[in-house]
Design a protein around this motif. Structure first.
Motif, PDB file in Angstrom:
ATOM      1  N   LYS A 266      14.544   6.056  14.144  1.00  0.00           N
ATOM      2  CA  LYS A 266      13.188   6.282  13.630  1.00  0.00           C
ATOM      3  C   LYS A 266      13.191   7.321  12.516  1.00  0.00           C
ATOM      4  O   LYS A 266      12.526   7.148  11.483  1.00  0.00           O
ATOM      5  CB  LYS A 266      12.271   6.736  14.768  1.00  0.00           C
ATOM      6  CG  LYS A 266      11.909   5.669  15.772  1.00  0.00           C
ATOM      7  CD  LYS A 266      11.015   6.263  16.844  1.00  0.00           C
ATOM      8  CE  LYS A 266      10.580   5.229  17.859  1.00  0.00           C
ATOM      9  NZ  LYS A 266       9.735   5.832  18.928  1.00  0.00           N
ATOM     10  N   GLN A 267      13.938   8.400  12.724  1.00  0.00           N
ATOM     11  CA  GLN A 267      13.999   9.450  11.708  1.00  0.00           C
ATOM     12  C   GLN A 267      14.597   8.927  10.412  1.00  0.00           C
ATOM     13  O   GLN A 267      14.117   9.219   9.312  1.00  0.00           O
ATOM     14  CB  GLN A 267      14.826  10.626  12.235  1.00  0.00           C
ATOM     15  CG  GLN A 267      14.142  11.427  13.330  1.00  0.00           C
ATOM     16  CD  GLN A 267      14.990  12.582  13.820  1.00  0.00           C
ATOM     17  OE1 GLN A 267      15.778  13.146  13.070  1.00  0.00           O
ATOM     18  NE2 GLN A 267      14.840  12.924  15.094  1.00  0.00           N
ATOM     19  N   ASP A 268      15.677   8.139  10.541  1.00  0.00           N
ATOM     20  CA  ASP A 268      16.323   7.575   9.349  1.00  0.00           C
ATOM     21  C   ASP A 268      15.380   6.627   8.620  1.00  0.00           C
ATOM     22  O   ASP A 268      15.318   6.616   7.381  1.00  0.00           O
ATOM     23  CB  ASP A 268      17.609   6.843   9.741  1.00  0.00           C
ATOM     24  CG  ASP A 268      18.681   7.790  10.245  1.00  0.00           C
ATOM     25  OD1 ASP A 268      18.538   9.009  10.040  1.00  0.00           O
ATOM     26  OD2 ASP A 268      19.667   7.300  10.846  1.00  0.00           O
ATOM     27  N   LEU A 269      14.647   5.817   9.382  1.00  0.00           N
ATOM     28  CA  LEU A 269      13.695   4.884   8.785  1.00  0.00           C
ATOM     29  C   LEU A 269      12.587   5.636   8.080  1.00  0.00           C
ATOM     30  O   LEU A 269      12.199   5.298   6.944  1.00  0.00           O
ATOM     31  CB  LEU A 269      13.124   3.960   9.858  1.00  0.00           C
ATOM     32  CG  LEU A 269      12.066   2.929   9.411  1.00  0.00           C
ATOM     33  CD1 LEU A 269      12.634   2.001   8.341  1.00  0.00           C
ATOM     34  CD2 LEU A 269      11.537   2.146  10.605  1.00  0.00           C
ATOM     35  N   LEU A 270      12.097   6.690   8.724  1.00  0.00           N
ATOM     36  CA  LEU A 270      11.021   7.488   8.145  1.00  0.00           C
ATOM     37  C   LEU A 270      11.508   8.175   6.856  1.00  0.00           C
ATOM     38  O   LEU A 270      10.786   8.215   5.838  1.00  0.00           O
ATOM     39  CB  LEU A 270      10.538   8.534   9.153  1.00  0.00           C
ATOM     40  CG  LEU A 270       9.295   9.324   8.786  1.00  0.00           C
ATOM     41  CD1 LEU A 270       8.109   8.398   8.557  1.00  0.00           C
ATOM     42  CD2 LEU A 270       8.989  10.336   9.880  1.00  0.00           C
TER      43      LEU A 270
ATOM     44  N   GLU B  20      11.387   8.569   0.964  1.00  0.00           N
ATOM     45  CA  GLU B  20      12.161   8.627  -0.275  1.00  0.00           C
ATOM     46  C   GLU B  20      11.747   7.544  -1.256  1.00  0.00           C
ATOM     47  O   GLU B  20      11.621   7.776  -2.456  1.00  0.00           O
ATOM     48  CB  GLU B  20      13.645   8.509   0.056  1.00  0.00           C
ATOM     49  CG  GLU B  20      14.544   8.519  -1.172  1.00  0.00           C
ATOM     50  CD  GLU B  20      15.997   8.279  -0.810  1.00  0.00           C
ATOM     51  OE1 GLU B  20      16.767   7.918  -1.715  1.00  0.00           O
ATOM     52  OE2 GLU B  20      16.355   8.442   0.368  1.00  0.00           O
ATOM     53  N   LYS B  21      11.506   6.340  -0.725  1.00  0.00           N
ATOM     54  CA  LYS B  21      11.278   5.217  -1.630  1.00  0.00           C
ATOM     55  C   LYS B  21       9.808   4.965  -1.937  1.00  0.00           C
ATOM     56  O   LYS B  21       9.475   4.237  -2.865  1.00  0.00           O
ATOM     57  CB  LYS B  21      11.915   3.960  -1.043  1.00  0.00           C
ATOM     58  CG  LYS B  21      13.438   4.068  -0.983  1.00  0.00           C
ATOM     59  CD  LYS B  21      14.082   2.750  -0.539  1.00  0.00           C
ATOM     60  CE  LYS B  21      15.603   2.866  -0.564  1.00  0.00           C
ATOM     61  NZ  LYS B  21      16.261   1.605  -0.158  1.00  0.00           N
ATOM     62  N   LEU B  22       8.925   5.533  -1.116  1.00  0.00           N
ATOM     63  CA  LEU B  22       7.503   5.315  -1.368  1.00  0.00           C
ATOM     64  C   LEU B  22       6.849   6.542  -1.985  1.00  0.00           C
ATOM     65  O   LEU B  22       5.695   6.554  -2.292  1.00  0.00           O
ATOM     66  CB  LEU B  22       6.798   4.950  -0.046  1.00  0.00           C
ATOM     67  CG  LEU B  22       7.241   3.650   0.612  1.00  0.00           C
ATOM     68  CD1 LEU B  22       6.499   3.432   1.908  1.00  0.00           C
ATOM     69  CD2 LEU B  22       6.978   2.464  -0.329  1.00  0.00           C
TER      70      LEU B  22
ATOM     71  N   SER C  72       0.850  -1.189   0.000  1.00  0.00           N
ATOM     72  CA  SER C  72       0.000   0.000   0.000  1.00  0.00           C
ATOM     73  C   SER C  72       0.887   1.240   0.000  1.00  0.00           C
ATOM     74  O   SER C  72       1.958   1.242   0.622  1.00  0.00           O
ATOM     75  CB  SER C  72      -0.874  -0.017   1.264  1.00  0.00           C
ATOM     76  OG  SER C  72      -1.615   1.167   1.397  1.00  0.00           O
ATOM     77  N   PRO C  73       0.478   2.293  -0.709  1.00  0.00           N
ATOM     78  CA  PRO C  73      -0.775   2.445  -1.475  1.00  0.00           C
ATOM     79  C   PRO C  73      -0.770   1.708  -2.810  1.00  0.00           C
ATOM     80  O   PRO C  73      -1.813   1.535  -3.433  1.00  0.00           O
ATOM     81  CB  PRO C  73      -0.861   3.955  -1.682  1.00  0.00           C
ATOM     82  CG  PRO C  73       0.565   4.407  -1.689  1.00  0.00           C
ATOM     83  CD  PRO C  73       1.273   3.527  -0.708  1.00  0.00           C
ATOM     84  N   ARG C  74       0.400   1.293  -3.308  1.00  0.00           N
ATOM     85  CA  ARG C  74       0.442   0.500  -4.538  1.00  0.00           C
ATOM     86  C   ARG C  74       1.636  -0.444  -4.430  1.00  0.00           C
ATOM     87  O   ARG C  74       2.626  -0.145  -3.771  1.00  0.00           O
ATOM     88  CB  ARG C  74       0.603   1.399  -5.762  1.00  0.00           C
ATOM     89  CG  ARG C  74       1.835   2.266  -5.732  1.00  0.00           C
ATOM     90  CD  ARG C  74       1.884   3.227  -6.907  1.00  0.00           C
ATOM     91  NE  ARG C  74       3.019   4.141  -6.808  1.00  0.00           N
ATOM     92  CZ  ARG C  74       4.265   3.845  -7.166  1.00  0.00           C
ATOM     93  NH1 ARG C  74       4.539   2.629  -7.643  1.00  0.00           N
ATOM     94  NH2 ARG C  74       5.234   4.723  -7.054  1.00  0.00           N
ATOM     95  N   PRO C  75       1.556  -1.598  -5.024  1.00  0.00           N
ATOM     96  CA  PRO C  75       2.678  -2.532  -4.950  1.00  0.00           C
ATOM     97  C   PRO C  75       3.958  -1.910  -5.482  1.00  0.00           C
ATOM     98  O   PRO C  75       3.977  -1.348  -6.577  1.00  0.00           O
ATOM     99  CB  PRO C  75       2.213  -3.715  -5.819  1.00  0.00           C
ATOM    100  CG  PRO C  75       0.733  -3.600  -5.851  1.00  0.00           C
ATOM    101  CD  PRO C  75       0.436  -2.134  -5.795  1.00  0.00           C
ATOM    102  N   VAL C  76       5.019  -1.970  -4.697  1.00  0.00           N
ATOM    103  CA  VAL C  76       6.318  -1.437  -5.100  1.00  0.00           C
ATOM    104  C   VAL C  76       7.373  -2.485  -4.808  1.00  0.00           C
ATOM    105  O   VAL C  76       7.381  -3.103  -3.759  1.00  0.00           O
ATOM    106  CB  VAL C  76       6.653  -0.140  -4.320  1.00  0.00           C
ATOM    107  CG1 VAL C  76       8.015   0.394  -4.750  1.00  0.00           C
ATOM    108  CG2 VAL C  76       5.580   0.912  -4.540  1.00  0.00           C
ATOM    109  N   ASN C  77       8.254  -2.671  -5.770  1.00  0.00           N
ATOM    110  CA  ASN C  77       9.318  -3.652  -5.595  1.00  0.00           C
ATOM    111  C   ASN C  77      10.544  -2.959  -4.986  1.00  0.00           C
ATOM    112  O   ASN C  77      11.347  -2.390  -5.693  1.00  0.00           O
ATOM    113  CB  ASN C  77       9.680  -4.264  -6.945  1.00  0.00           C
ATOM    114  CG  ASN C  77       9.772  -5.774  -6.849  1.00  0.00           C
ATOM    115  OD1 ASN C  77       9.621  -6.327  -5.789  1.00  0.00           O
ATOM    116  ND2 ASN C  77      10.014  -6.414  -7.985  1.00  0.00           N
ATOM    117  N   LEU C  78      10.637  -2.969  -3.687  1.00  0.00           N
ATOM    118  CA  LEU C  78      11.800  -2.322  -3.074  1.00  0.00           C
ATOM    119  C   LEU C  78      12.113  -2.984  -1.737  1.00  0.00           C
ATOM    120  O   LEU C  78      11.270  -3.616  -1.110  1.00  0.00           O
ATOM    121  CB  LEU C  78      11.571  -0.819  -2.880  1.00  0.00           C
ATOM    122  CG  LEU C  78      10.423  -0.346  -1.990  1.00  0.00           C
ATOM    123  CD1 LEU C  78      10.812  -0.356  -0.517  1.00  0.00           C
ATOM    124  CD2 LEU C  78      10.028   1.073  -2.386  1.00  0.00           C
ATOM    125  N   ASP C  79      13.343  -2.833  -1.348  1.00  0.00           N
ATOM    126  CA  ASP C  79      13.811  -3.350  -0.062  1.00  0.00           C
ATOM    127  C   ASP C  79      14.306  -2.181   0.780  1.00  0.00           C
ATOM    128  O   ASP C  79      14.990  -1.285   0.279  1.00  0.00           O
ATOM    129  CB  ASP C  79      14.968  -4.338  -0.247  1.00  0.00           C
ATOM    130  CG  ASP C  79      14.550  -5.575  -1.023  1.00  0.00           C
ATOM    131  OD1 ASP C  79      13.346  -5.888  -0.981  1.00  0.00           O
ATOM    132  OD2 ASP C  79      15.427  -6.203  -1.633  1.00  0.00           O
TER     133      ASP C  79
END
Length: 458
Positions: free
Chosen positions: A447-451, A456-458, A397-404
Motif C-alpha cells: 500500500k505504501q509503495d502504491l501510494l 509521484e506521478k499525479l 481526476s483531477p485532470r487527464p494524465v497519460n500514465l501507467d
C-alpha cells in the motif's frame, strides 16, 4: 435421572472384563479418533474425520489443511494422553495440572485479531497455561452479552472449584453423572482461559470418569446444538451472575445432568459391544472410511502419473494459505485507488509460471486444487513462481494524465522451500507459513509503495 440404567450397563461392562487385546485396541483407537475429532470440531477445527485419522494414526496430511488446525489436533491428542496418565495416578486434581493441560493443547501464546463494527482492528494475546488477563463473554441468541467470571475473580473461583471437587469426590453424595455435569458447568461459567475452555472442560469430564473406572465419553460435534442448549437452559435456572454460576447447585442443572447421562449410556453401550466382539462402527463411520479410501486412491493414482506430486501439493498449500489471503487484501487496496482517482483502465491478474518470471505459464483465478483444471494442476507440479500483477492506466481526476502504474507481488518455488518477494525477502520451508504480522507487513508495504507512486506521478 436414569442412574439405574447407567448402573445396569456399568455392571454389564464389568461382567465382560477382561477384554481381548484386539477388541481393546479397536475400542481405544475409535475413542481416540472420535474424541479428538469431535472436541476440536465443536470449536471450529476444519480437519475432516479422515484427515484426523491419517494425521493421528499415520502422521500423514492429505488435501488442504490449515496449519493451526493440524497442530491443534496433534496437541489435543497429547493432552488426551496426558489427562489419562494423570487420572491413572493417585494425585488429586490441582489447578497446576489444569494449567499444564491448557498449556499442552494451546502449545504457545498467539495473537487474535478482531474487526470492530466501525472498521477498526483490535487484537489481544491468548496466553497458554495462564488464566485470562481480559474479560471474556459470548453473545446469546437474543443478542445479549453473557459475561463469564472476570480476570480478577478467576483465581479464587478456580481454587474454590478444585477444592470443592476433591472434597465432593471423597464424600460421594453426588452420582458420577452429577459430579461430571456440575464440574463441567461450574468450570464453563468461570471460563478461566482466553481460549480452549470447552476442550479443557471435556477433557476434565473424562478425567473424572476415568478416575472412577467408567468409559470416557464423546460429545459429538453433530450434537453441538443440544450440548450448548443444555448448558444455556441451566443458565436460566442459575442466573447470569458469574459467581452464582461458579457455585451452581446440582438442583439447577438437571438438563445438563441428563445430557451427560445420555453420553455415558452411549459410551457404555459401545464398550460392551466392543468387549463382545460386535461391530462398534456407526453409520457415519462407514462414510468416513470410504472418504479416506477415496483420498488414498487419488493419491496413488496421482503418484503414478507424476513424479512431482509433492511439489504440486506444496505449491497448492502456499497458494491457498499464503498467496490467496494476501492477494485479497492487495486487491482491496488497488480497487480503492481505482475508485478514488477514477482510472480509465484497471487490471489485476494472478499468473502461475513455470519460470521465475511472468512467462511460460497461465493466468489462474481460483486457488482451490479441488476445482483446478488439469492444466493448472499440471503446471503446479512444475511451477517456479506465482505473480500478482496490477495495472492502473490514465487517471481521469483531477485532470487527464497519460500514465501507467504497475505493481507486482510474487512468490518463487524451490525444491525444499519457497521465497516471498523483497517486502519480506524471506525463505520458508514447505509446511511452514508467514505469521499474521508478516502478512500484514506485506500488505502494508504494498500500500505504501502504491501510494508513493501515485503521489509521484499525479
Amino acid at each position: 435421572m436414569r442412574m439405574g440404567k447407567i448402573e445396569e450397563l456399568y455392571q454389564e461392562w464389568q461382567n465382560v472384563q477382561p477384554i481381548k487385546d484386539e477388541y481393546l485396541q479397536r475400542l481405544n483407537r475409535k475413542f481416540m479418533l472420535e474424541f479428538n475429532y469431535n472436541s476440536n470440531h465443536i470449536e471450529g477445527n476444519t480437519l475432516t474425520y479422515g484427515q484426523t485419522e491419517l494425521l493421528l494414526l499415520f502422521g500423514k496430511v492429505v488435501d488442504a489443511a490449515n496449519m493451526k488446525d493440524l497442530e491443534d489436533m496433534k496437541a489435543s491428542n497429547v493432552g488426551l494422553n496426558m489427562m489419562k496418565d494423570q487420572a491413572a495416578s493417585e494425585y488429586p486434581l490441582t489447578e497446576t495440572f489444569i494449567r499444564q493441560l491448557h498449556q499442552t493443547i494451546l502449545r504457545e501464546d498467539y495473537t487474535v485479531y478482531r474487526q470492530l463494527p466501525g472498521g477498526q482492528q483490535t487484537s489481544y494475546v491468548v496466553h497458554a497455561g495462564v488464566y485470562k488477563t481480559r474479560p471474556n463473554s459470548v453473545i446469546t441468541r437474543s443478542g445479549e452479552r453473557f459475561e463469564y467470571a472476570s480476570p480478577e475473580e478467576t483465581p479464587a473461583l478456580m481454587t474454590d472449584l478444585v477444592t470443592w471437587y476433591n472434597k465432593e469426590e471423597k464424600k460421594g453424595d453426588l452420582s458420577l453423572a452429577e459430579l461430571c455435569a456440575l464440574f463441567h458447568y461450574r468450570y464453563i461459567r468461570i471460563h478461566p482461559f482466553e481460549d480452549g475452555n470447552g476442550r479443557i472442560a471435556r477433557l476434565l469430564v473424562n478425567f473424572i470418569l476415568t478416575r472412577h473406572d467408567y468409559p470416557m465419553i464423546v460429545v459429538k460435534s453433530a450434537d453441538k446444538e443440544n450440548y450448548l442448549n443444555a448448558l444455556s437452559t441451566c443458565d436460566g435456572f442459575v442466573g447470569t451472575t458469574p459467581s452464582d454460576g461458579a457455585h451452581a447447585d446440582i438442583s439447577k442443572i438437571t438438563p445438563f445432568v441428563n445430557y451427560i447421562e445420555n453420553c455415558m449410556e452411549r459410551a457404555l453401550v459401545t464398550c460392551i459391544k466392543a468387549a463382545k466382539g460386535q461391530s462398534i462402527e456407526e453409520d457415519d463411520d462407514f462414510m468416513k472410511e470410504l472418504k479416506v479410501l477415496e483420498r488414498q486412491k487419488k493419491q496413488v493414482i496421482a503418484g503414478e502419473l507424476s513424479d512431482h506430486l509433492s511439489h504440486g501439493e506444496d505449491v497448492w498449500n502456499v497458494l491457498e494459505f499464503v498467496f490467496a489471503p494476501i492477494i485479497e487484501e492487495l486487491d482491496k487496496a488497488v480497487d480503492t485507488a481505482y475508485s478514488v482517482f477514477r482510472f480509465s483502465f484497471m487490471e489485476s491478474i494472478c499468473y502461475l509460471s513455470q519460470t521465475q518470471e511472468m512467462s511460460g505459464g497461465l493466468i489462474i483465478d481460483e486457488f482451490d486444487r479441488n476445482t483446478a483444471t488439469e492444466q493448472e494442476i499440471a503446471l503446479a507440479n512444475v511451477a517456479k513462481s506465482i505473480w500478482y500483477h496490477c495495472e492502473l492506466n490514465q487517471p481521469l481526476s483531477p485532470r487527464p494524465v497519460n500514465l501507467d502504474i504497475e505493481k507486482s507481488f510474487y512468490i518463487t518455488f524451490f525444491d525444499d522451500h519457497y521465497f516471498i518477494d523483497g517486502i519480506l525477502n524471506k525463505n520458508f520451508p514447505y509446511g511452514s507459513y508467514p505469521t499474521e504480522e508478516e502478512k500484514k507487513q506485506i500488505v502494508s508495504q504494498f500500500k505504501q509503495d502504491l501510494l508513493s507512486e501515485l503521489k509521484e506521478k499525479l
